[in-house]
Write a protein that holds these residues in place. Structure first.
Motif, mmCIF file in Angstrom:
data_model
loop_
_atom_site.group_PDB
_atom_site.id
_atom_site.type_symbol
_atom_site.label_atom_id
_atom_site.label_comp_id
_atom_site.label_asym_id
_atom_site.label_seq_id
_atom_site.Cartn_x
_atom_site.Cartn_y
_atom_site.Cartn_z
ATOM 1 N N THR A 152 0.816 -1.214 0.000
ATOM 2 C CA THR A 152 0.000 0.000 0.000
ATOM 3 C C THR A 152 0.850 1.265 0.000
ATOM 4 O O THR A 152 0.582 2.203 -0.768
ATOM 5 C CB THR A 152 -0.973 0.004 1.199
ATOM 6 O OG1 THR A 152 -1.841 -1.118 1.064
ATOM 7 C CG2 THR A 152 -1.801 1.269 1.246
ATOM 8 N N GLU A 153 1.862 1.306 0.840
ATOM 9 C CA GLU A 153 2.682 2.524 0.917
ATOM 10 C C GLU A 153 3.394 2.796 -0.406
ATOM 11 O O GLU A 153 3.471 3.941 -0.858
ATOM 12 C CB GLU A 153 3.692 2.416 2.071
ATOM 13 C CG GLU A 153 3.045 2.373 3.456
ATOM 14 C CD GLU A 153 2.059 3.526 3.696
ATOM 15 O OE1 GLU A 153 2.398 4.689 3.389
ATOM 16 O OE2 GLU A 153 0.941 3.241 4.166
ATOM 17 N N LYS A 156 0.851 4.115 -2.915
ATOM 18 C CA LYS A 156 0.519 5.520 -2.645
ATOM 19 C C LYS A 156 1.648 6.439 -3.081
ATOM 20 O O LYS A 156 1.405 7.523 -3.632
ATOM 21 C CB LYS A 156 0.193 5.713 -1.165
ATOM 22 C CG LYS A 156 -1.160 5.125 -0.790
ATOM 23 C CD LYS A 156 -1.463 5.341 0.677
ATOM 24 C CE LYS A 156 -2.846 4.794 1.028
ATOM 25 N NZ LYS A 156 -3.179 4.967 2.439
ATOM 26 N N ALA A 160 1.359 9.273 -5.885
ATOM 27 C CA ALA A 160 1.676 10.664 -5.549
ATOM 28 C C ALA A 160 2.698 11.255 -6.521
ATOM 29 O O ALA A 160 2.705 12.458 -6.774
ATOM 30 C CB ALA A 160 2.204 10.753 -4.119
ATOM 31 N N CYS A 182 -5.760 -0.224 -2.708
ATOM 32 C CA CYS A 182 -4.697 0.349 -1.870
ATOM 33 C C CYS A 182 -4.840 1.864 -1.735
ATOM 34 O O CYS A 182 -4.476 2.445 -0.708
ATOM 35 C CB CYS A 182 -3.311 0.014 -2.448
ATOM 36 S SG CYS A 182 -2.869 -1.718 -2.307
ATOM 37 N N LEU A 183 -5.353 2.490 -2.773
ATOM 38 C CA LEU A 183 -5.532 3.948 -2.752
ATOM 39 C C LEU A 183 -6.835 4.342 -2.052
ATOM 40 O O LEU A 183 -7.126 5.528 -1.913
ATOM 41 C CB LEU A 183 -5.516 4.496 -4.183
ATOM 42 C CG LEU A 183 -4.202 4.354 -4.942
ATOM 43 C CD1 LEU A 183 -4.361 4.746 -6.397
ATOM 44 C CD2 LEU A 183 -3.104 5.180 -4.269
#
Length: 187
Positions: A152-153, A156, A160, A182-183
């Motif tokens: 997930t990180e 993201k 971004a 995940c977003l």
């Protein structure tokens, strides 16, 4: 004319499919239909094509009964479909013997062997379910880990930076839906 049918359940079983095709060629099948799809699937296009291709007097050849059917009733249904087209069914590897449904003895043996195979499969499923239940009770079996959510990180961070969900999915080897999950854009 001898028409061969070969099937494996998954694409990872390529060697099994090749071995079946080789056996069917050795048995002088003039046309071989093959596919990689679960036997439980209601739609097996190559099996349907093989059955459509049969003409009176032809023989459908398979290497094992489980390549054709998942249950005794299913197998006997295919035997009847082939018989209705005035064709025969030959199953090559039945413990070293070949079964040809054009004679009553082989049809009887096929029915009995299919029933035993179905019984063994049911017992295996039962033992598997018992093993999973015991492992869950012992806290040793928790199911498949959510691999996409573990990233997930990274998802993201890539989003971004302006990367599209399709490109993120491709880069991380996951489905686009997983990227959206995940977003936080998919439940």
């Amino acid at each position: 004319m001898k028409i061969g049918y070969a099937r494996t359940s998954t694409t990872e079983q390529l060697a099994g499919l090749e071995a079946q095709s080789r056996n069917l060629k050795e048995w002088e099948c003039e046309r071989i239909f093959s596919e990689q799809v679960s036997g439980a699937s209601p739609h097996r296009p190559q099996l349907e094509a093989a059955l459509d291709h049969l003409r009176p007097g032809d023989v459908l050849v398979v290497t094992k009964p489980d390549r054709l059917a998942r249950s005794t009733a299913d197998l006997l249904g295919y035997v009847e479909k082939v018989k209705a087209k005035e064709c025969g069914l030959v199953i090559l590897s039945m413990s070293g013997m070949t079964l040809d449904t054009t004679n009553p003895t082989s049809k009887l043996m096929l029915t009995m062997l299919a029933a035993v195979a179905e019984f063994e499969r049911d017992l295996m499923k039962e033992r598997q379910a018992e093993g999973i239940a015991k492992a869950q009770a012992d806290g040793k079996y928790l199911g498949r880990k959510p691999t996409a959510r573990n990233q997930t990180e990274e998802v993201k961070a890539l989003a971004a930076s302006g990367m599209s969900p399709s490109k993120i999915a491709e880069k991380l080897g996951m489905g686009r839906t997983s990227v959206y999950r995940c977003l936080g854009k998919v439940a």
